[in-house]
Design a protein around this motif. Structure first.
Motif, PDB file in Angstrom:
ATOM      1  N   ILE A  96     -27.917   5.419  -2.523  1.00 53.47           N
ATOM      2  CA  ILE A  96     -27.771   4.014  -2.126  1.00 53.47           C
ATOM      3  C   ILE A  96     -28.948   3.191  -2.652  1.00 53.47           C
ATOM      4  O   ILE A  96     -28.778   2.063  -3.126  1.00 53.47           O
ATOM      5  N   ARG A  97     -30.154   3.762  -2.580  1.00 48.69           N
ATOM      6  CA  ARG A  97     -31.331   3.062  -3.092  1.00 48.69           C
ATOM      7  C   ARG A  97     -31.186   2.789  -4.585  1.00 48.69           C
ATOM      8  O   ARG A  97     -31.475   1.679  -5.065  1.00 48.69           O
ATOM      9  N   HIS A  98     -30.710   3.782  -5.337  1.00 52.45           N
ATOM     10  CA  HIS A  98     -30.533   3.605  -6.775  1.00 52.45           C
ATOM     11  C   HIS A  98     -29.545   2.478  -7.074  1.00 52.45           C
ATOM     12  O   HIS A  98     -29.775   1.646  -7.963  1.00 52.45           O
ATOM     13  N   GLN A  99     -28.455   2.451  -6.314  1.00 52.87           N
ATOM     14  CA  GLN A  99     -27.450   1.394  -6.506  1.00 52.87           C
ATOM     15  C   GLN A  99     -28.042   0.018  -6.222  1.00 52.87           C
ATOM     16  O   GLN A  99     -27.827  -0.931  -6.977  1.00 52.87           O
ATOM     17  N   ARG A 100     -28.821  -0.068  -5.142  1.00 52.11           N
ATOM     18  CA  ARG A 100     -29.407  -1.358  -4.777  1.00 52.11           C
ATOM     19  C   ARG A 100     -30.466  -1.803  -5.784  1.00 52.11           C
ATOM     20  O   ARG A 100     -30.600  -2.996  -6.078  1.00 52.11           O
ATOM     21  N   LEU A 101     -31.225  -0.846  -6.310  1.00 46.87           N
ATOM     22  CA  LEU A 101     -32.278  -1.188  -7.272  1.00 46.87           C
ATOM     23  C   LEU A 101     -31.726  -1.612  -8.627  1.00 46.87           C
ATOM     24  O   LEU A 101     -32.323  -2.446  -9.319  1.00 46.87           O
ATOM     25  N   THR A 102     -30.603  -1.047  -9.019  1.00 49.44           N
ATOM     26  CA  THR A 102     -30.090  -1.294 -10.368  1.00 49.44           C
ATOM     27  C   THR A 102     -29.092  -2.441 -10.439  1.00 49.44           C
ATOM     28  O   THR A 102     -29.159  -3.271 -11.357  1.00 49.44           O
ATOM     29  N   VAL A 103     -28.169  -2.508  -9.498  1.00 48.74           N
ATOM     30  CA  VAL A 103     -27.127  -3.550  -9.580  1.00 48.74           C
ATOM     31  C   VAL A 103     -26.953  -4.320  -8.276  1.00 48.74           C
ATOM     32  O   VAL A 103     -26.168  -5.256  -8.211  1.00 48.74           O
ATOM     33  N   GLY A 104     -27.703  -3.947  -7.246  1.00 54.58           N
ATOM     34  CA  GLY A 104     -27.493  -4.563  -5.941  1.00 54.58           C
ATOM     35  C   GLY A 104     -28.529  -5.600  -5.582  1.00 54.58           C
ATOM     36  O   GLY A 104     -29.149  -6.235  -6.446  1.00 54.58           O
ATOM     37  N   ASP A 105     -28.765  -5.733  -4.275  1.00 56.48           N
ATOM     38  CA  ASP A 105     -29.627  -6.805  -3.764  1.00 56.48           C
ATOM     39  C   ASP A 105     -31.101  -6.600  -4.042  1.00 56.48           C
ATOM     40  O   ASP A 105     -31.903  -7.503  -3.828  1.00 56.48           O
ATOM     41  N   LEU A 106     -31.495  -5.414  -4.551  1.00 54.84           N
ATOM     42  CA  LEU A 106     -32.910  -5.169  -4.873  1.00 54.84           C
ATOM     43  C   LEU A 106     -33.153  -5.116  -6.382  1.00 54.84           C
ATOM     44  O   LEU A 106     -34.212  -4.691  -6.824  1.00 54.84           O
ATOM     45  N   SER A 107     -32.183  -5.539  -7.154  1.00 56.24           N
ATOM     46  CA  SER A 107     -32.359  -5.529  -8.603  1.00 56.24           C
ATOM     47  C   SER A 107     -33.208  -6.715  -9.050  1.00 56.24           C
ATOM     48  O   SER A 107     -33.449  -7.667  -8.291  1.00 56.24           O
ATOM     49  N   LYS A 108     -33.658  -6.667 -10.286  1.00 56.12           N
ATOM     50  CA  LYS A 108     -34.563  -7.678 -10.827  1.00 56.12           C
ATOM     51  C   LYS A 108     -33.966  -9.084 -10.725  1.00 56.12           C
ATOM     52  O   LYS A 108     -32.809  -9.307 -11.073  1.00 56.12           O
ATOM     53  N   GLY A 109     -34.785 -10.024 -10.231  1.00 57.54           N
ATOM     54  CA  GLY A 109     -34.364 -11.413 -10.134  1.00 57.54           C
ATOM     55  C   GLY A 109     -33.760 -11.800  -8.799  1.00 57.54           C
ATOM     56  O   GLY A 109     -33.609 -12.991  -8.501  1.00 57.54           O
ATOM     57  N   LYS A 110     -33.432 -10.819  -7.970  1.00 59.40           N
ATOM     58  CA  LYS A 110     -32.873 -11.111  -6.646  1.00 59.40           C
ATOM     59  C   LYS A 110     -34.001 -11.535  -5.701  1.00 59.40           C
ATOM     60  O   LYS A 110     -35.151 -11.111  -5.856  1.00 59.40           O
ATOM     61  N   PRO A 111     -33.694 -12.404  -4.705  1.00 60.98           N
ATOM     62  CA  PRO A 111     -34.715 -12.797  -3.732  1.00 60.98           C
ATOM     63  C   PRO A 111     -35.272 -11.577  -2.994  1.00 60.98           C
ATOM     64  O   PRO A 111     -34.512 -10.725  -2.527  1.00 60.98           O
ATOM     65  N   ALA A 112     -36.575 -11.473  -2.904  1.00 63.23           N
ATOM     66  CA  ALA A 112     -37.201 -10.336  -2.224  1.00 63.23           C
ATOM     67  C   ALA A 112     -37.008 -10.459  -0.717  1.00 63.23           C
ATOM     68  O   ALA A 112     -37.162 -11.553  -0.160  1.00 63.23           O
ATOM     69  N   PRO A 113     -36.651  -9.365  -0.042  1.00 62.75           N
ATOM     70  CA  PRO A 113     -36.592  -9.401   1.424  1.00 62.75           C
ATOM     71  C   PRO A 113     -37.925  -9.869   1.996  1.00 62.75           C
ATOM     72  O   PRO A 113     -38.987  -9.421   1.556  1.00 62.75           O
ATOM     73  N   LYS A 114     -37.851 -10.749   2.977  1.00 59.98           N
ATOM     74  CA  LYS A 114     -39.072 -11.385   3.489  1.00 59.98           C
ATOM     75  C   LYS A 114     -39.609 -10.663   4.713  1.00 59.98           C
ATOM     76  O   LYS A 114     -38.860 -10.073   5.484  1.00 59.98           O
ATOM     77  N   PHE A 115     -40.918 -10.725   4.881  1.00 61.59           N
ATOM     78  CA  PHE A 115     -41.557 -10.302   6.132  1.00 61.59           C
ATOM     79  C   PHE A 115     -42.096 -11.556   6.818  1.00 61.59           C
ATOM     80  O   PHE A 115     -42.471 -12.530   6.152  1.00 61.59           O
ATOM     81  N   VAL A 116     -42.094 -11.524   8.134  1.00 62.64           N
ATOM     82  CA  VAL A 116     -42.433 -12.729   8.906  1.00 62.64           C
ATOM     83  C   VAL A 116     -43.435 -12.381  10.008  1.00 62.64           C
ATOM     84  O   VAL A 116     -43.245 -11.426  10.764  1.00 62.64           O
ATOM     85  N   ASN A 117     -44.498 -13.170  10.071  1.00 64.75           N
ATOM     86  CA  ASN A 117     -45.472 -13.097  11.173  1.00 64.75           C
ATOM     87  C   ASN A 117     -46.062 -11.713  11.403  1.00 64.75           C
ATOM     88  O   ASN A 117     -46.075 -11.209  12.525  1.00 64.75           O
TER      89      ASN A 117
END
Length: 342
Positions: free
Chosen positions: A191-212
């Motif tokens: 699942i990580r590989h899929q997300r890194l290559t073509v999913g929400d964690l691939s290059k150019g996608k908004p980075a998940p944010k951390f808050v406070n």
């Protein structure tokens, strides 16, 4: 007098070697490992925090005498040729482990505690049949449910063999670790590989944010506050040994890019009880950048699809992902990645 003492010492050593085929000394357990594989030169054994290296004796076997202080049972963790194996032992028992080839996980046992230890071999044999099934698991939640079901099944089997609390702990630990390695981790990696290559964690996608998150320098800080610079984010934990290995090369990275548009951000995911350890670690390591305490926020690990420390992520000045799987500072490829950008 000196000669007599030497003779006694020599006699004691001979008796200890001979004891591999006899009963263990009082208040001790005897572990004998038999194998016909000549390529297996040594086996490391960890008991508590102590690690010793077992060598072949004159009979071609690996033998160790384990001394007990207060408790009547314990566990030994064996390492050899990239395989590991927990072995359950009890005071005044002689455990014989028969290894085929160099794979400790598929060993069989005879003499004392054979039933207790052969249960772990059964676990590994059954897990070997899970490989095709793992390909059918689509989500991490499903994989975790499968692991939990497997662990409960063998906890029940273990209870029928022994009521000893240490044996129950060894069963839970061994079955849980092996089931996670066989079932959960491959699903997470896929699942990580899929997300890194073509999913929400691939290059150019908004980075998940951390808050406070708590800032070591005072107050709280969110990812939005750091926009405008490249961020080299390290997700780590203050009790992570592998993370400490990154400190020296990180300092070199800091020197190289001292006046460049990049900030190092360390996010410590240790639990609240380790807060003081985090404070001391940051002070001791003297790394610049931003140091944040996330108080065990597992959601960040899920967001970046990682299950290991340390994980490095590179985020661009607009808050988008450059890579969610950046090389570690110990890897020269990190400089190859950063130089063209800075």
């Amino acid at each position: 007098m000196m000669k007599t003492l030497q003779q006694i010492t020599l006699l004691f050593a001979i008796l200890m070697l001979a004891s591999c085929d006899k009963t263990p000394p009082k208040d001790c357990a005897l572990l004998t490992i038999k194998t016909e594989d000549s390529s297996l030169k040594e086996i490391r054994a960890r008991i508590g925090r102590k690690v010793k290296v077992l060598k072949r004796d004159s009979n071609g076997e690996f033998c160790d005498t384990i001394h007990f202080k207060k408790q009547n049972s314990d566990q030994v963790l064996l390492f050899a040729n990239k395989t590991i194996r927990f072995v359950y032992i009890e005071k005044n028992k002689s455990v014989v482990m028969n290894v085929t080839g160099d794979n400790l996980s598929l060993a069989t046992f005879d003499k004392d505690l054979a039933k207790e230890n052969n249960l772990f071999t059964e676990v590994d044999k059954e897990l070997n049949q899970y490989k095709d099934k793992v390909e059918m698991i689509e989500t991490i939640e499903e994989a975790k449910e499968e692991v939990d079901k497997f662990v409960k099944e063998y906890e029940s089997k273990g209870t029928l063999i022994s009521k000893d609390p240490i044996y129950k702990r060894v069963v839970k630990m061994t079955v849980g670790n092996n089931a996670a390695i066989t079932i959960l981790f491959p699903v997470q990696d896929r699942i990580r590989h899929q997300r890194l290559t073509v999913g929400d964690l691939s290059k150019g996608k908004p980075a998940p944010k951390f808050v406070n998150y708590e800032n070591y320098s005072g107050g709280k800080i969110s990812m939005e506050d750091l926009k405008g610079k490249y961020l080299l984010v390290e997700i780590s934990s203050s009790n992570c040994g592998a993370c400490r290995k990154q400190v020296a090369p990180l300092k070199e990275i800091e020197k190289r890019y001292k006046d460049k548009n990049i900030t190092y951000v360390n996010i410590d995911l240790a639990q609240k009880r380790h807060h003081d350890r985090w404070m001391k670690r940051v002070k001791k390591e003297k790394l610049s950048g931003v140091h944040l305490f996330a108080n065990g926020d597992d959601e960040l690990m899920k967001a970046y699809a990682t299950n290991s420390f340390p994980t490095f992520i590179l985020i661009d000045p607009q808050g988008n992902i450059v890579t969610a799987n950046a090389p570690k500072p110990t890897n020269p490829k990190l400089i190859e990645l950063l130089d063209p950008l800075l």
